[in-house]
Every structure is written in structure tokens, then in C-alpha cells.
Design an enzyme around this catalytic site. Structure first.
Site, mmCIF file in Angstrom:
data_model
loop_
_atom_site.group_PDB
_atom_site.id
_atom_site.type_symbol
_atom_site.label_atom_id
_atom_site.label_comp_id
_atom_site.label_asym_id
_atom_site.label_seq_id
_atom_site.Cartn_x
_atom_site.Cartn_y
_atom_site.Cartn_z
ATOM 1 N N TYR A 133 8.640 56.686 -10.619
ATOM 2 C CA TYR A 133 9.963 57.055 -10.092
ATOM 3 C C TYR A 133 10.073 58.584 -10.005
ATOM 4 O O TYR A 133 10.502 59.138 -8.986
ATOM 5 C CB TYR A 133 11.037 56.470 -11.005
ATOM 6 C CG TYR A 133 12.452 56.734 -10.566
ATOM 7 C CD1 TYR A 133 13.023 56.000 -9.527
ATOM 8 C CD2 TYR A 133 13.240 57.698 -11.204
ATOM 9 C CE1 TYR A 133 14.336 56.234 -9.122
ATOM 10 C CE2 TYR A 133 14.543 57.934 -10.813
ATOM 11 C CZ TYR A 133 15.091 57.203 -9.775
ATOM 12 O OH TYR A 133 16.392 57.439 -9.388
ATOM 13 N N LYS A 166 10.691 61.008 -6.693
ATOM 14 C CA LYS A 166 11.878 61.860 -6.577
ATOM 15 C C LYS A 166 11.521 63.340 -6.546
ATOM 16 O O LYS A 166 12.177 64.133 -5.856
ATOM 17 C CB LYS A 166 12.851 61.558 -7.725
ATOM 18 C CG LYS A 166 13.438 60.143 -7.662
ATOM 19 C CD LYS A 166 14.245 59.939 -6.408
ATOM 20 C CE LYS A 166 14.944 58.602 -6.343
ATOM 21 N NZ LYS A 166 15.723 58.452 -5.094
HETATM 22 P P1 NAP Z 1 21.571 50.684 -6.667
HETATM 23 O O1 NAP Z 1 22.964 50.464 -7.092
HETATM 24 O O2 NAP Z 1 20.471 49.895 -7.281
HETATM 25 O O3 NAP Z 1 21.501 50.593 -5.071
HETATM 26 C C1 NAP Z 1 20.272 50.752 -4.422
HETATM 27 C C2 NAP Z 1 20.514 50.748 -2.937
HETATM 28 O O4 NAP Z 1 19.246 50.939 -2.284
HETATM 29 C C3 NAP Z 1 21.080 49.443 -2.427
HETATM 30 O O5 NAP Z 1 22.010 49.711 -1.410
HETATM 31 C C4 NAP Z 1 19.858 48.735 -1.857
HETATM 32 O O6 NAP Z 1 20.132 47.864 -0.774
HETATM 33 C C5 NAP Z 1 19.067 49.910 -1.331
HETATM 34 N N1 NAP Z 1 17.663 49.565 -1.150
HETATM 35 C C6 NAP Z 1 16.765 49.146 -2.081
HETATM 36 N N2 NAP Z 1 15.579 48.893 -1.499
HETATM 37 C C7 NAP Z 1 15.738 49.164 -0.170
HETATM 38 C C8 NAP Z 1 14.882 49.113 0.956
HETATM 39 N N3 NAP Z 1 13.615 48.710 0.869
HETATM 40 N N4 NAP Z 1 15.376 49.484 2.170
HETATM 41 C C9 NAP Z 1 16.666 49.881 2.285
HETATM 42 N N5 NAP Z 1 17.533 49.943 1.257
HETATM 43 C C10 NAP Z 1 17.065 49.589 0.046
HETATM 44 O O7 NAP Z 1 21.127 52.197 -6.951
HETATM 45 P P2 NAP Z 1 21.970 53.549 -7.083
HETATM 46 O O8 NAP Z 1 22.064 53.872 -8.510
HETATM 47 O O9 NAP Z 1 23.192 53.502 -6.241
HETATM 48 O O10 NAP Z 1 20.906 54.565 -6.466
HETATM 49 C C11 NAP Z 1 21.028 55.126 -5.172
HETATM 50 C C12 NAP Z 1 20.057 56.281 -5.098
HETATM 51 O O11 NAP Z 1 20.378 57.238 -6.098
HETATM 52 C C13 NAP Z 1 18.604 55.880 -5.340
HETATM 53 O O12 NAP Z 1 17.756 56.611 -4.501
HETATM 54 C C14 NAP Z 1 18.398 56.281 -6.785
HETATM 55 O O13 NAP Z 1 17.045 56.520 -7.080
HETATM 56 C C15 NAP Z 1 19.235 57.525 -6.877
HETATM 57 N N6 NAP Z 1 19.654 57.909 -8.205
HETATM 58 C C16 NAP Z 1 20.375 57.072 -8.989
HETATM 59 C C17 NAP Z 1 20.746 57.493 -10.262
HETATM 60 C C18 NAP Z 1 21.577 56.640 -11.191
HETATM 61 O O14 NAP Z 1 21.714 57.017 -12.360
HETATM 62 N N7 NAP Z 1 22.124 55.514 -10.744
HETATM 63 C C19 NAP Z 1 20.364 58.753 -10.721
HETATM 64 C C20 NAP Z 1 19.628 59.572 -9.893
HETATM 65 C C21 NAP Z 1 19.274 59.156 -8.636
HETATM 66 P P3 NAP Z 1 20.412 46.264 -0.994
HETATM 67 O O15 NAP Z 1 21.769 46.154 -1.598
HETATM 68 O O16 NAP Z 1 20.341 45.710 0.357
HETATM 69 O O17 NAP Z 1 19.354 45.800 -1.925
#
Ligand code: NAP
Length: 248
Positions: free
Chosen positions: A156, A160
């Protein structure tokens, strides 16, 4: 301030979590928002409803960012349908955690395919209509983990950290076309991705955050709205940290 009316924005992974909040934020500031989902059609439709109920304009589109052919076809279709594509938020991402000695090749490949190759493919497709318009905003969603590392998240973190290099390269490549390219590096944000952690783990993480708490998707969305706005026109190649001070 931050008037996005008349602009069209695509948010990958816009069905839930951070992507959904960013879509809602962009729509609240006047943008017409395309919320792309991979499998979560019902959640994406729910997100569209929420935007419309608060007076915004949104639509849901199926777009698996690991499918290059689909990305190459759907993104130009979106730009053509609306006559423009002003903003890309490359947010789709997954995490599969575990120690390196147990890391399976297929999990490494999967993470890179979604988080890195998917983001690059999305940018490649979105940048063409932006080049024609000689204006555009691309925002990659990176992570604090890409900057400071995290035990159990080698793959991961690799994906990133790589996005930060992609951000700087594209910022240099397309500045002359009026396109800015930036990243957001969220810290620990309450979404499905982090819901797998126990209360104890969350408490432990909170003690390492100067602001003493985890963040909300809306707090990340505020940064995305700013970077997508005209007001951020002199900012490119940067990563905006939204992490409560966890990493400085
Ligand atoms: P999440 O709630 O798990 O949502 C993930 C999203 O990505 C969902 O909309 C999912 O779509 C989509 N996705 C997954 N695989 C995909 C694919 N192959 N093609 C297109 N869409 C896909 O995650 P989140 O926490 O909101 O994270 C969003 C972003 O922020 C990510 O890049 C994550 O790495 C980053 N981030 C998160 C955190 C945190 O603490 N949460 C911290 C730093 C960075 P479906 O609903 O259709 O599956």
C-alpha cells in the site's frame, strides 16, 4: 469562494467513503459530478440521490480503474456527453495489509493495479480533454502511509508513495497546458477502509495524532474542493496533508 459552477468533475471510487464526500463537496460548490464505482452500484446511486437532494447535480458511472480499455472508453464518453471534463479526482483505492513475509504476489499486483496503474490510466484518459480545453485539475488521493511508511502496509505504501512521484511528473508535464496536478495525503480517516480496526487500535492511533482524533471524509473533501478551485491555480506538484498533524 470556490465557485465550481459550470465545471464537470469525475471522482473515481465515488460510491462511498472519501470519494463520496469529495463528490458531495464538489457538487455543493456547483460542479456537475460523475461518481464512478467499481462494484458498489447501489451505494453510488445512493450518493447521487444525496447530492440531488441537496440541490446538486450528479450521476453514477461504472468504471473499474483496473480495466484500461474501460477507462479509455468511459472517460472520453463522459467528457463528450458533458462537452468538457474539468476535474479528475483519482481516489479509487484498496488496502490489503499484512507483513512482507506473508505478502502474496497477487495481493501486491492487485494493490498496484488499483491504486497506482488505475490512477495513472484515469489521468491519461482525463488529460486529453483537459489539454484541448487548456485547463484542468487533477488530484490524486495518496496517503500519509506513502510518506511515513507503516508496518504491515509495504505494498500500500509503495502504491501511495509512487502517486506522489506521478503527481510531480505530471505537474511538470502539463503545466504549460494550464493543468494543475496535485495530491492529497489523508491521515487516518473514518471509512470502510479503516472500519476493520478494533476500537483499541483506533485509540492507539489517535494518541499518535496531535489533534487527538481521526479525520472525517468531509475534512478530506474540503482540501479536494480547494485544489479543484480556480483559487488554487498557482499550486501544482504539491501534496496537501490532511492528517491532524500525524506527519509533518
Ligand atoms: P473505501 O471506503 O474502502 O472506498 C474505496 C472506494 O474505491 C470505493 O468507492 C470503491 O468502489 C473504489 N474502488 C475500489 N476498487 C476499485 C476499482 N478497481 N476501480 C474503481 N474503483 C474502485 O476507502 P476510502 O477510505 O474512502 O479511501 C479512498 C481513498 O483514500 C483510497 O485511495 C485510499 O487509499 C485513500 N486513503 C484512505 C485513508 C483512510 O484512512 N480511509 C487514508 C489515506 C488515504 P466500490 O464501492 O464500487 O467498491
Amino acid at each position: 469562494m470556490f465557485d465550481l459552477s459550470g465545471k464537470v468533475a469525475l471522482v473515481t471510487g465515488g460510491s462511498r467513503g472519501i470519494g463520496r464526500a469529495i463528490g458531495e463537496g464538489l457538487a455543493r460548490h456547483g460542479a456537475r459530478v460523475v461518481l464512478a464505482y467499481a462494484n458498489g452500484e447501489a451505494q453510488a446511486r445512493d450518493a447521487v440521490r444525496a447530492v440531488e437532494e441537496s440541490g446538486g447535480r450528479a450521476e453514477a458511472v461504472q468504471l473499474d480503474v483496473t480495466n484500461s480499455a474501460e477507462v479509455e472508453q468511459r472517460i472520453p464518453e463522459i467528457a463528450k456527453r458533458h462537452g468538457r471534463l474539468d476535474i479528475l479526482i483519482a481516489n479509487a483505492g484498496i488496502s490489503i495489509d499484512g507483513l512482507l513475509i506473508r505478502l502474496r504476489d497477487e495481493d501486491l499486483e492487485r494493490i498496484l493495479a488499483v491504486n497506482l496503474r488505475g490512477a495513472i490510466a484515469s489521468a491519461r484518459a482525463a488529460i486529453k480533454p483537459m489539454m484541448r480545453a487548456r485547463t484542468g485539475r487533477i488530484v490524486f488521493v495518496s496517503s500519509v502511509v506513502g510518506e511515513m511508511g507503516n508496518a504491515g502496509q509495504t505494498a500500500y505504501a509503495a502504491s501511495k508513495a509512487a502517486l506522489l512521484g506521478v503527481t510531480k511528473s505530471l505537474a511538470r508535464e502539463y503545466a504549460s497546458r494550464g493543468i494543475t496536478v496535485n495530491a492529497i495525503s489523508p491521515g487516518f480517516i473514518d471509512t470502510d477502509m479503516t472500519a476493520v480496526l478494533t476500537e483499541e487500535q483506533k485509540q492507539d492511533i489517535s494518541t499518535k495524532i496531535p489533534l487527538g482524533r481521526t479525520g472525517t471524509p468531509a475534512e478530506v473533501a474540503a482540501a479536494a474542493v480547494f485544489l479543484a478551485s480556480d483559487e488554487a491555480g498557482y499550486i501544482t506538484g504539491q501534496s496537501l496533508r490532511v492528517n491532524g498533524g500525524m506527519y509533518m
